[in-house]
Structure formats: structure tokens, C-alpha cells
Design an enzyme around this catalytic site. Structure first.
Site, PDB file in Angstrom:
ATOM      1  N   HIS A 224      -2.316   6.834  -0.249  1.00 45.72           N
ATOM      2  CA  HIS A 224      -1.005   6.855   0.416  1.00 45.72           C
ATOM      3  C   HIS A 224      -0.070   7.962  -0.076  1.00 45.72           C
ATOM      4  O   HIS A 224       0.370   8.830   0.686  1.00 45.72           O
ATOM      5  CB  HIS A 224      -0.289   5.514   0.198  1.00 45.72           C
ATOM      6  CG  HIS A 224      -1.084   4.318   0.584  1.00 45.72           C
ATOM      7  ND1 HIS A 224      -1.327   3.975   1.882  1.00 45.72           N
ATOM      8  CD2 HIS A 224      -1.704   3.371  -0.179  1.00 45.72           C
ATOM      9  CE1 HIS A 224      -2.049   2.863   1.932  1.00 45.72           C
ATOM     10  NE2 HIS A 224      -2.292   2.481   0.682  1.00 45.72           N
TER      11      HIS A 224
HETATM   12  C1  BDR Z   1       2.498   1.985  -1.082  1.00 46.10           C
HETATM   13  O1  BDR Z   1       2.562   0.793  -1.861  1.00 46.10           O
HETATM   14  C2  BDR Z   1       2.258   1.066  -3.190  1.00 46.10           C
HETATM   15  O2  BDR Z   1       1.469   0.047  -3.750  1.00 46.10           O
HETATM   16  C3  BDR Z   1       1.588   2.426  -3.212  1.00 46.10           C
HETATM   17  O3  BDR Z   1       1.871   3.096  -4.435  1.00 46.10           O
HETATM   18  C4  BDR Z   1       2.201   3.125  -2.033  1.00 46.10           C
HETATM   19  O4  BDR Z   1       3.407   3.788  -2.371  1.00 46.10           O
HETATM   20  C5  BDR Z   1       1.452   1.799   0.005  1.00 46.10           C
HETATM   21  O5  BDR Z   1       1.808   0.720   0.811  1.00 46.10           O
END
Ligand code: BDR
Ligand code: CA
Length: 317
Positions: A246
Site C-alpha cells: 500500500h
Molecule cells: C493501510 O493500513 C495500514 O495497516 C498500512 O500501513 C496502510 O497504510 C492499508 O489499509
């Protein structure tokens, strides 16, 4: 360096945050950004751990004097929801952690951001939030004049075409602090959103991980180890050949926007619904007639993205 992007990352490390931060240190070494600071926020784990992890990651990049500030320890209105089941109890499972040498700057992250933006030229700083938006919302609440200095907010969060990852409806960062997300979206700052819709097209496949593992430095194999541990959870959950990476999507989009495609839309976040808390309502077809407030990204050239990640990690120790 006149045209170099001046960039601040607001983060809750977090394994994919670590990839994004290391990438940013590499981009700075490559002369592609002026990486100004890290501001930590509570999210994946509590603020003590996210601030500590941010400093550890700077040590790894041999940036032992890098400015790291601690910010909000909980969302604006809701109790803190964390994600240890994904990132581990330390927030950075999959690697040995040390006591950081990089010191924590005195002063609150929100104060640092307000002071920095107030001293900056118009339209000059890119904010890259990759955690819950609590710090950024506080800045915009306390000092709305700061919008002037924000060139763009390029953030990871939200979902629309892709299902939620913390509830059936919502993505983690927006769910964790939906009120903050809504404040940011209503701020009038130029915003690019990297939602799950695009990050689920940025999959860390085994060949992509192997490129990192084979790099002739310490950080490549170390990041491969962290990501291997990270994606175990997602592979099990989504049944895909690898997990979505992500947060590096936001850093990459700030620097290489040509790798991404999306649409200017009006985006709102649910702050009341019991079943839909933190869900995004994206006016993809312009049915409300509301003026777009964000560029909602849905497409990425994933091969080029992972090439840029590897090239950036390759210049680190
Ligand atoms: C987001 O949630 C977090 O757990 C990750 O670091 C990312 O920023 C993805 O949904
Ligand atoms: Ca994050």
C-alpha cells in the site's frame, strides 16, 4: 534542486510504511526529492512504537540525524484501533529491531508541520500521509492558512471499488480516524488519494521480492524479509500470489505521477454509520454535481512502480 519535490511523510510504521520510508530515503539520495521530515501518528501500533520505528528505519538508511517528530496518540474522536494482527506487536515484524540512534525531535508533529508550512512559500510542500490522518487534520483545523503552502497531499487511504480491509466497508487508515479523513477532504488542499482500488494492483509477487533480496546491500534483503512476513497475512486473507504494497504507492505517486491513472471526483467519508464507518463515497460518475475535491487513483503501472522501489532501495546502505 529548484524543482525537487519537498516532501514530508506522516506515518504509522508499519511494515509497508517502512518500505515507503526507505524508498523516500533512496529517492532523496537519487536527488529526486528533498525529504524534509517524518511525522509519526498512532495507527498500526501506538505512538510510542510508531515514533520509535520511524527512527529505526532512518538508522537503517544511515540517516541518524533525520528529523522525526511524534504526533497524535489517538484519533480525533474515536478510540484507537490498531493492526498488530497484520504488522506484529512491534509494528515491524520480520526483522530484528534495535534501540534507535536517530533521536526523536522535541516538539509535537503538528507544531512542526504548522511552523514549517507557515514558513514555506506558496504551493511548495508535498505532504504524504500513509497512516490515519489525525496529525494532518489537526494542522488544517488549527491553521487553515497552511493550505497555501501545500502543493499537494498525496495520501494512502480509502476504498471504493475494492472491499474494505478492516471492516467489509472500510480501509484501515480512514476507518481508524474517519473524522480526520473528512476534515482533510474538505480542506480545499489539492489531494491525490491512493486507495485500496489501486494498491491491490501493486502486488509484491515472489519475483519482485527476489529483486530486493538479491540487492547487494543490507537494506534490500532486510526489506524483503519484512515484506515476506507482511504479506503472509494478506496471501492467506486474499488468496492472491502476493500481498498489496500500500504505502509506497503514495510516495511513488508524489514523485512519478505518470505511473498512475485516476479521476477527479468528489469524495466523502462516512463518519456516522455503524456498518459503514470510514467508508468512502466516491462520486465516480459525477451524479451529485459536487465539485471534485480529490484525484482518486485506480490504475498503476506496477512493473515500473516496483522498478522504482528497487532502484531507490539499491542506493541505500
Ligand atoms: C493501510 O493500513 C495500514 O495497516 C498500512 O500501513 C496502510 O497504510 C492499508 O489499509
Ligand atoms: Ca501505514
Amino acid at each position: 534542486m529548484a524543482d525537487t519535490t519537498r516532501l514530508i511523510i506522516d506515518t504509522d510504521p508499519g511494515q509497508d510504511d517502512a518500505a515507503a520510508i526507505l524508498m523516500a530515503h533512496g529517492l532523496a539520495k537519487r536527488g529526486l526529492i528533498d525529504f524534509m521530515a517524518l511525522t509519526a501518528v498512532a495507527g498500526n501500533v501506538g505512538i510510542d512504537l510508531t515514533a520509535r520505528n520511524a527512527r529505526i528505519i532512518c538508522d537503517w538508511a544511515n540517516e541518524k540525524e533525520f528529523p522525526v517528530y511524534a504526533g497524535a496518540d489517538k484519533p480525533l474522536l474515536r478510540r484507537l484501533v490498531t493492526a498488530e494482527e497484520v504488522h506484529g506487536s512491534s509494528g515491524l515484524d520480520g526483522v530484528e529491531l534495535h534501540d534507535p540512534q536517530c533521536p526523536l525531535k522535541s516538539g509535537h508533529a503538528v507544531t512542526y508541520l504548522i511552523d514549517t508550512l507557515r514558513a514555506a512559500e506558496d504551493n511548495s510542500i508535498v505532504l504524504c500521509p500513509i497512516g490515519p490522518l489525525t496529525n494532518i487534520a489537526q494542522v488544517l483545523n488549527l491553521a487553515p492558512d497552511c493550505v497555501r503552502a501545500i502543493k499537494r497531499i498525496v495520501l494512502m487511504g480509502g476504498n471504493y471499488f475494492e472491499a474494505g480491509n478492516i471492516t467489509p466497508a472500510a480501509e484501515f487508515n480512514f476507518y481508524c480516524d474517519p473524522h480526520a479523513a473528512q476534515i482533510v477532504l474538505q480542506s480545499g488542499a489539492p489531494i491525490t488519494i491512493l486507495p485500496l482500488d489501486v494498491t491491490h494492483k501493486a502486488i509484491i509477487t515472489t519475483p519482485r521480492m527476489d529483486v530486493l533480496r538479491r540487492l547487494d546491500n543490507v537494506n534490500g534483503p532486510r526489506l524483503a524479509g519484512i515484506l515476506q512476513s507482511y504479506e503472509r497475512y494478506d496471501i492467506q486473507k486474499f488468496g492472491t500470489e502476493g500481498g498489496p504494497l500500500h504505502d509506497p504507492c503514495a510516495v511513488a505517486c508524489a514523485v512519478f505521477p505518470e505511473l498512475f491513472k485516476g479521476r477527479e471526483c468528489h469524495v466523502a467519508v462516512e463518519t456516522q454509520g455503524e456498518l459503514t464507518m470510514g467508508a468512502c463515497v466516491v462520486d465516480w460518475w459525477g451524479t451529485t454535481g459536487k465539485t471534485p475535491n480529490a484525484l482518486w487513483i485506480t490504475e498503476v503501472d506496477a512493473d515500473k512502480l516496483f522498478e522504482q522501489i528497487a532502484e531507490s532501495i539499491a542506493v541505500l546502505p
